[in-house]
Design an enzyme around this catalytic site. Structure first.
Site, PDB file in Angstrom:
ATOM      1  CG  HIS A 231     -34.338 -81.149 -16.264  1.00  0.00           C
ATOM      2  ND1 HIS A 231     -33.475 -81.599 -15.030  1.00  0.00           N
ATOM      3  CD2 HIS A 231     -33.943 -80.004 -16.748  1.00  0.00           C
ATOM      4  CE1 HIS A 231     -32.681 -80.354 -14.838  1.00  0.00           C
ATOM      5  NE2 HIS A 231     -33.018 -79.682 -15.773  1.00  0.00           N
TER       6      HIS A 231
ATOM      7  N   GLY B 207     -35.403 -72.768  -6.260  1.00  0.00           N
ATOM      8  CA  GLY B 207     -35.785 -71.147  -6.407  1.00  0.00           C
ATOM      9  C   GLY B 207     -37.005 -70.836  -7.165  1.00  0.00           C
TER      10      GLY B 207
END
Length: 762
Positions: free
Chosen positions: A701, A439
């Site tokens: 991450h 997204g």
């Protein structure tokens, strides 16, 4: 009586730790400068607590990245892949950089190395770095070293002599670890050897009190783990230490028999998370033990009704006297720092709230009332808390009526997944192994500056729209150039996936500085759900329509699901969480209908928080899962067959909740699996996942750019669990925190990996 604290927010009132970390990672601070700033942050934290009335300060609750990772380093249990055994130089193996390599993923030589897994800390939105244990690692020559912990203890002496060391206990640490093919409990004896060395060091150094955290006691432990707990605390010798056994997030009434005959000196009980029979516990425990009661909610922001707490605690104080300690229910890590910074909230609303500093002050007020037997101050303090429940600001009869009229049909899509898949493929014409992202795309400084200026009214709405549209246009062009099959608009207009929607909902309030740590340097500013929830106006239509107008490829409409909005907010405590979730779901459903009416063919309703919202006790899971999955289904139920509903989850143990995940009935579910090397998909071997699945093929991450061969290998592993025609290819999570350069390279490699496998199949 003594008031103490279990832990304090590390990040600082204005996220000072976050900015220090990121400057250090960028090379803008030397290690010495970084450590100096961290020391100043600790001193400030202790001073805030002490000035607020906390008498016994916690030491060891501060972490650069994560307190579980701190424990790993304290015990000398860093995974060997992060340590350069051929180079003993300070540059390669210093403790600070080792810590960040484990958390973020990098080998000591600078090459790629998978970061240690990261998952949610019990039922919170805080992420911890999962310990990786093995017999070989526990038998290695690395040793425990309490020097850093003892240095911090000495630092705190500048504030007060009354300090206690905070340490994660061995049973919780082992329970939270991963051990490969080795049985966890088989590793306990070797782990206890390391804990014993640490306790001996602390005792020899003259430490008085040790707060030993064992939140695993809130779980319904089986007999093997109960025996392990007994074994551990019968074996460990505490020396001169006084040990306060500490648990939180759930009641531990069911484990009191397990605890009562062990050599502790006190017990901390969370009286907020669940009902607990304090009087029965006191009667069971040795009469010399300290009884610490967690009476202030450490996980929410509402002002405490101190009068009510006073009446509950007063008889216990008369009974226990100096044996009674008072504290928050858990560490204040989960609370924002200081309400005094909030200048934009109105006076009435502010009077309902208490942040970490104010929670410490609440304890001080409560003690004064108990010791001096004068309740005037706490009556005056608590009156706004009582007024909140009847305030007209929190009630909306139309919302209540809408929820009360819901029927079973409102929670179910009309067509089966098989019928929907046919309709969607006919409409979308996607290739095998379709590629997409979750997204968000990189949120550059320029984007944040645009949003900040607009919020400060330093630019017009028209200028803001033009600049955000320009960013969306560039994001679409980049995705098309990369070759992705399903695009997103990039979310340049969004500050946070929950905060953005909360700002567009009635019944939700926002702060300026109510930041809490999610992981590492990542902080979030949860909305405050204070009243009945409804949608003010369409929330995403403008940006979704614009993005879709720029391309012939489908662009996903991006929404945050009702359970995640619930779990990632500070939630009202005068209404059940189920009722709040259904209110949010109806607002999201209204947005889904508008997106469909505007021609958006794919809608993603993210639910990364489904797993973390579960109660600590397994016996309570099903009741939660029933209403949580129903809320998601309510938000998506009006989508026709040809509309493809996606959802996303991250860092969840799917084995625990697989039937619930299936019952969500999302057409496509994207999940985090790369850090676990696809091992999370083992859950689907026992029960096949019936719909489409996108297991993440790289860890967003970490700044590492994954190689094509690595991602091909992960997709091939996924294929062993999920039929090829049901597989999607995507990153683990949104790309908001990454830079464009690494994002472009990583996504290009991801697309090449998908095309490589498509070509092999042909």
């Amino acid at each position: 009586m003594q008031i103490h604290n279990l832990g304090f927010p590390r990040i600082g009132a204005k996220r000072e730790l976050k900015f220090s970390l990121e400057k250090y990672w960028r090379g803008e601070l030397t290690q010495t400068e970084f450590l100096t700033e961290c020391k100043e942050r600790r001193q400030q934290n202790w001073k805030i607590q002490f000035d607020a009335g906390i008498e016994c300060l916690p030491v060891g609750d501060f972490a650069h990245y994560d307190h579980v990772l701190n424990t790993t380093l304290l015990l000398g249990l860093a995974p060997t892949r992060f340590i350069n055994t051929h180079d003993d130089s300070v540059e390669q193996n210093n403790a600070v950089d080792l810590e960040f390599r484990i958390g973020r993923g990098q080998a000591p030589t600078g090459c790629q190395c998978a970061a240690s897994d990261m998952t949610k800390w019990f039922n919170t939105n805080y992420h911890y770095i999962v310990p990786e244990l093995s017999a070989d690692l526990l038998a290695s020559n690395s040793v425990t070293n309490s020097d850093n912990l003892l240095n911090q203890l000495n630092e705190a002496q500048a504030i007060t002599d009354n300090r206690k060391v905070v340490l994660l206990g061995p049973i919780t640490y082992l329970h939270l670890s991963v051990t490969g093919d080795e049985r966890k409990l088989a590793l306990l004896p070797a782990l206890l050897t390391r804990y014993q060395a640490l306790l001996t060091q602390l005792s020899d150094a003259g430490v008085n009190w040790l707060q030993l955290d064992e939140p695993v006691l809130g779980l319904e432990l089986d007999s093997a783990w109960q025996q392990a707990f007994t074994q551990a605390y019968q074996q460990l010798e505490k020396g001169n230490l006084k040990v306060l056994l500490t648990s939180y997030f759930a009641s531990i009434d069911h484990h009191i028999e397990l605890i009562k005959d062990l050599a502790f000196d006190g017990l901390h009980i969370d009286t907020v998370a669940e009902h607990t029979d304090v009087q029965s516990i006191i009667a069971t425990l040795p009469d010399h033990w300290i009884i610490s009661l967690g009476v202030i909610n450490g996980r929410n922001i509402w002002k405490t009704d101190l009068v009510s707490v006073y009446h509950k605690v007063q008889p216990l104080y008369r009974q226990l006297g100096e044996r009674l300690w008072l504290a928050p229910s858990c560490s204040l890590l989960h609370s924002p720092v200081d309400l005094a910074q909030e200048s934009k909230l109105d006076e009435e609303f502010t009077s309902w709230l208490a942040f970490a500093k104010q929670k410490c002050q609440e304890l001080s007020l409560l003690k004064a009332a108990l010791v001096d037997e004068k309740t005037e101050q706490i009556i005056l303090y608590s009156s706004p808390a009582l007024a909140r429940c009847v305030s007209t600001r929190i009630h909306n009869d139309k919302v209540k009526q809408r929820v009360s009229r819901l029927t079973l049909s409102d929670f179910t899509r009309k067509e089966s997944f098989d019928a929907r898949k046919v309709a969607q493929q006919k409409s979308l014409k996607l290739p095998l192994l379709p590629t997409t992202t979750i997204g968000s795309f990189p949120q550059t400084g320029d984007i944040r500056q645009v949003r900040a200026k607009w919020r400060r009214h330093e630019m017009t709405d028209q200028e803001y729209t033009r600049l955000i549209q320009a960013e969306i246009r560039q994001t679409i062009k980049r995705q098309e150039a990369i070759g992705l099959d399903v695009l997103v608009h990039g979310e340049a207009e969004r500050n946070d996936m929950v905060e953005y929607f909360g700002e567009l909902l009635d019944g939700v309030a926002f702060t300026q500085f109510a930041w809490v740590q999610s992981y590492g340097s990542r902080c979030v500013k949860p909305p405050i759900i204070f009243g009945d929830i409804s949608r003010k106006k369409p929330m995403t239509i403008e940006w979704a329509n614009f993005a879709q107008s720029l391309t012939d490829k489908p662009v996903k409409g991006m929404l945050t699901g009702p359970v995640t909005i619930l779990c990632w907010s500070f939630v009202r405590d005068d209404l059940s969480r189920e009722q709040v979730a259904n209110q949010i779901a109806l607002a999201i459903s209204d947005e889904v209908v508008d997106l469909i009416d505007n021609g958006i063919a794919i809608i993603q309703i993210d639910e990364p928080a489904i797993r973390e919202g579960m109660p600590v006790k397994q016996s309570q899971w099903q009741s939660y899962l029933d209403w949580a999955t129903a809320a998601f289904c309510l938000s998506a139920a009006k989508a026709p067959a040809a509309t493809q509903i996606h959802s996303h989850m991250c860092y969840s143990e799917f084995n625990d909740i697989l039937p619930a995940i299936i019952s969500l009935d999302a057409d496509v579910l994207t999940i985090e699996t790369s850090r676990s090397n696809m091992s999370l998909l083992d859950a689907f071997d026992s029960q096949a996942y019936p719909n489409d699945l996108g297991p993440g093929v790289y860890d967003i991450h970490s700044p590492n750019v994954p190689e094509v061969a690595w991602m091909v290998g992960l997709i091939e592993k996924a294929q062993k669990h999920i039929p090829l025609e049901h597989l999607w290819v995507n990153p683990d999570c949104g790309l908001k925190t990454r830079a464009w350069t690494e994002t472009k390279l990583a996504l290009e490699n991801m697309v090449i990996a998908a095309k490589t496998l498509r070509n092999r199949i042909r």
